[in-house]
Design a protein around this motif. Sequence first.
Motif, PDB file in Angstrom:
ATOM      1  N   GLU A 110      25.884   1.290 -84.993  1.00 18.00           N
ATOM      2  CA  GLU A 110      24.741   2.084 -85.456  1.00 18.00           C
ATOM      3  C   GLU A 110      23.579   1.983 -84.475  1.00 18.00           C
ATOM      4  N   ALA A 111      23.345   0.779 -83.964  1.00 17.05           N
ATOM      5  CA  ALA A 111      22.256   0.591 -83.010  1.00 17.05           C
ATOM      6  C   ALA A 111      22.536   1.349 -81.721  1.00 17.05           C
ATOM      7  N   ALA A 112      23.800   1.430 -81.341  1.00 17.57           N
ATOM      8  CA  ALA A 112      24.163   2.103 -80.098  1.00 17.57           C
ATOM      9  C   ALA A 112      24.079   3.623 -80.224  1.00 17.57           C
ATOM     10  N   HIS A 113      24.645   4.157 -81.305  1.00 16.85           N
ATOM     11  CA  HIS A 113      24.752   5.615 -81.449  1.00 16.85           C
ATOM     12  C   HIS A 113      23.630   6.220 -82.278  1.00 16.85           C
ATOM     13  N   GLY A 114      22.904   5.395 -83.058  1.00 16.58           N
ATOM     14  CA  GLY A 114      21.905   5.924 -83.972  1.00 16.58           C
ATOM     15  C   GLY A 114      22.540   6.265 -85.309  1.00 16.58           C
ATOM     16  N   GLY A 115      21.704   6.534 -86.282  1.00 18.07           N
ATOM     17  CA  GLY A 115      22.217   6.868 -87.605  1.00 18.07           C
ATOM     18  C   GLY A 115      21.089   6.876 -88.619  1.00 18.07           C
ATOM     19  N   THR A 116      21.455   6.769 -89.885  1.00 20.69           N
ATOM     20  CA  THR A 116      20.493   6.761 -90.978  1.00 20.69           C
ATOM     21  C   THR A 116      20.775   5.571 -91.885  1.00 20.69           C
ATOM     22  N   ARG A 117      19.740   4.862 -92.263  1.00 23.97           N
ATOM     23  CA  ARG A 117      19.897   3.700 -93.125  1.00 23.97           C
ATOM     24  C   ARG A 117      18.901   3.805 -94.282  1.00 23.97           C
ATOM     25  N   ARG A 118      19.384   3.591 -95.508  1.00 25.89           N
ATOM     26  CA  ARG A 118      18.510   3.627 -96.688  1.00 25.89           C
ATOM     27  C   ARG A 118      17.939   2.239 -96.933  1.00 25.89           C
ATOM     28  N   VAL A 119      16.622   2.171 -97.111  1.00 24.86           N
ATOM     29  CA  VAL A 119      15.950   0.894 -97.375  1.00 24.86           C
ATOM     30  C   VAL A 119      15.091   1.031 -98.624  1.00 24.86           C
ATOM     31  N   MET A 120      14.849  -0.100 -99.284  1.00 26.84           N
ATOM     32  CA  MET A 120      13.994  -0.118-100.471  1.00 26.84           C
ATOM     33  C   MET A 120      12.644  -0.735-100.132  1.00 26.84           C
ATOM     34  N   LEU A 121      11.575  -0.071-100.527  1.00 34.40           N
ATOM     35  CA  LEU A 121      10.224  -0.546-100.270  1.00 34.40           C
ATOM     36  C   LEU A 121       9.789  -1.518-101.372  1.00 34.40           C
ATOM     37  N   PRO A 122       8.745  -2.307-101.111  1.00 24.64           N
ATOM     38  CA  PRO A 122       8.265  -3.252-102.125  1.00 24.64           C
ATOM     39  C   PRO A 122       7.852  -2.598-103.436  1.00 24.64           C
ATOM     40  N   ASN A 123       7.494  -1.296-103.401  1.00 24.18           N
ATOM     41  CA  ASN A 123       7.098  -0.614-104.635  1.00 24.18           C
ATOM     42  C   ASN A 123       8.280  -0.021-105.390  1.00 24.18           C
ATOM     43  N   GLY A 124       9.498  -0.304-104.922  1.00 18.12           N
ATOM     44  CA  GLY A 124      10.698   0.178-105.596  1.00 18.12           C
ATOM     45  C   GLY A 124      11.223   1.497-105.075  1.00 18.12           C
ATOM     46  N   GLU A 125      10.461   2.173-104.232  1.00 13.87           N
ATOM     47  CA  GLU A 125      10.904   3.460-103.687  1.00 13.87           C
ATOM     48  C   GLU A 125      11.984   3.245-102.634  1.00 13.87           C
ATOM     49  N   GLN A 126      12.999   4.124-102.626  1.00 10.80           N
ATOM     50  CA  GLN A 126      14.047   4.082-101.612  1.00 10.80           C
ATOM     51  C   GLN A 126      13.853   5.252-100.650  1.00 10.80           C
ATOM     52  N   ILE A 127      13.904   4.961 -99.367  1.00  8.02           N
ATOM     53  CA  ILE A 127      13.731   6.008 -98.370  1.00  8.02           C
ATOM     54  C   ILE A 127      14.834   5.901 -97.321  1.00  8.02           C
ATOM     55  N   ASP A 128      15.160   7.037 -96.712  1.00  4.80           N
ATOM     56  CA  ASP A 128      16.139   7.076 -95.636  1.00  4.80           C
ATOM     57  C   ASP A 128      15.418   6.966 -94.299  1.00  4.80           C
ATOM     58  N   VAL A 129      15.851   6.030 -93.490  1.00  4.80           N
ATOM     59  CA  VAL A 129      15.206   5.758 -92.204  1.00  4.80           C
ATOM     60  C   VAL A 129      16.149   6.163 -91.073  1.00  4.80           C
ATOM     61  N   LYS A 130      15.629   6.908 -90.137  1.00  7.05           N
ATOM     62  CA  LYS A 130      16.424   7.308 -88.977  1.00  7.05           C
ATOM     63  C   LYS A 130      16.463   6.173 -87.962  1.00  7.05           C
ATOM     64  N   ILE A 131      17.666   5.755 -87.610  1.00  5.17           N
ATOM     65  CA  ILE A 131      17.856   4.701 -86.608  1.00  5.17           C
ATOM     66  C   ILE A 131      18.060   5.372 -85.250  1.00  5.17           C
ATOM     67  N   PRO A 132      17.130   5.187 -84.314  1.00  7.83           N
ATOM     68  CA  PRO A 132      17.285   5.855 -83.014  1.00  7.83           C
ATOM     69  C   PRO A 132      18.417   5.244 -82.201  1.00  7.83           C
ATOM     70  N   ALA A 133      19.113   6.078 -81.434  1.00  2.00           N
ATOM     71  CA  ALA A 133      20.191   5.590 -80.579  1.00  2.00           C
ATOM     72  C   ALA A 133      19.641   4.623 -79.549  1.00  2.00           C
ATOM     73  N   GLY A 134      20.353   3.527 -79.321  1.00  2.00           N
ATOM     74  CA  GLY A 134      19.926   2.542 -78.338  1.00  2.00           C
ATOM     75  C   GLY A 134      18.933   1.535 -78.880  1.00  2.00           C
ATOM     76  N   LEU A 135      18.766   1.472 -80.194  1.00  2.00           N
ATOM     77  CA  LEU A 135      17.814   0.533 -80.793  1.00  2.00           C
ATOM     78  C   LEU A 135      18.183  -0.901 -80.445  1.00  2.00           C
ATOM     79  N   LYS A 136      17.171  -1.737 -80.186  1.00  5.34           N
ATOM     80  CA  LYS A 136      17.388  -3.123 -79.798  1.00  5.34           C
ATOM     81  C   LYS A 136      17.191  -4.062 -80.972  1.00  5.34           C
ATOM     82  N   ASP A 137      17.821  -5.210 -80.908  1.00  6.64           N
ATOM     83  CA  ASP A 137      17.659  -6.223 -81.945  1.00  6.64           C
ATOM     84  C   ASP A 137      16.203  -6.668 -82.023  1.00  6.64           C
ATOM     85  N   GLY A 138      15.634  -6.695 -83.240  1.00  4.60           N
ATOM     86  CA  GLY A 138      14.243  -7.100 -83.420  1.00  4.60           C
ATOM     87  C   GLY A 138      13.246  -5.971 -83.246  1.00  4.60           C
ATOM     88  N   GLN A 139      13.709  -4.764 -82.917  1.00  2.00           N
ATOM     89  CA  GLN A 139      12.789  -3.646 -82.722  1.00  2.00           C
ATOM     90  C   GLN A 139      12.212  -3.209 -84.069  1.00  2.00           C
TER      91      GLN A 139
END
Length: 317
Positions: free
Chosen positions: A157-186
Amino acid sequence: MRDPYEVLGVQKGASEAEIKKAFRTLAKKHHPDTKGGDTAAQKRFQEISAAYDILGDKEKRAKFDAGHIDAGGNPKGFDPGAHGFQGSPFGHGTGPGDFHFTWTNQGHGHPGETAEGFRPEDLFADLLGGLGGRGRGRAQPRAGQDFTVSTMVSFEEAAHGGTRRVMLPNGEQIDVKIPAGLKDGQQIRLKGRGGAGSSGGPPGDVMIQVSVAPHPYFTRDGRDLKVDLPVTLKEAVLGAKVPVQTLTGTVSLSVPANSNSGTVLRLKGKGLPSHGNEPPGDLYARVIVTLPDGPDADLKKFAEGWKANYDPRVKLR
């Protein structure tokens, strides 16, 4: 009037920051506007404010600690009732919204400013503004809360990019776009997706801390990938074409004859895919000559009859 240190719940040696923090906490908790105008809350709030009037001012605090003034800020032996004074920093308002602060200047800075340059009315404006503007003055716009969340993505996923769903502290769920080439800790920042602002303030942001799961055999160096490539003794000695796994599938790699362990072979363009103006990376395969896991009679017979005429450890001397 009670000892101001006891009122604020701090030790006599407390720092200015500790005293201010204690005051803010108690003032927010006991402000009459949060208690529906409760009389007991109003008295408690006045007591807290009077205590901070002493301890929040360096000169007054020093005089109190030295025994020159009492908990009401009056010189020792002075009877405020006999002179028509009130021991509280408030006037005679008729309700929670009618307090009149009587902070006085001690000869330093601007009127109403304490010895260390802190303006109590600014602090009260901040407190009362946080109560929806019911206190003195108009509530100031406040930005919403920033949210920080963490998520983990796969190496692919970090290499090619993709979409990841995350939950916020207020309970809302959002889809986050993972950019291709993302680095660990970014960190990925989503502007305006955090908590709502107040009094016309802008919403906060969402900061997503992304961890990349390790790959079973690939390691990353920028946009290049590295992998250890096991080969047999025969393949190393005679040379061979061997399969190598890449991010896009298996390819055939030519291993030259007489390849030692540590020989690095390059597969151009088989690292991380291109992204924006960045070209694709390369894949570097390091040859590792590997013997069978268990005994091999033919290999043993070969080794016993082989007359080695070289010293592999000569460079270590």
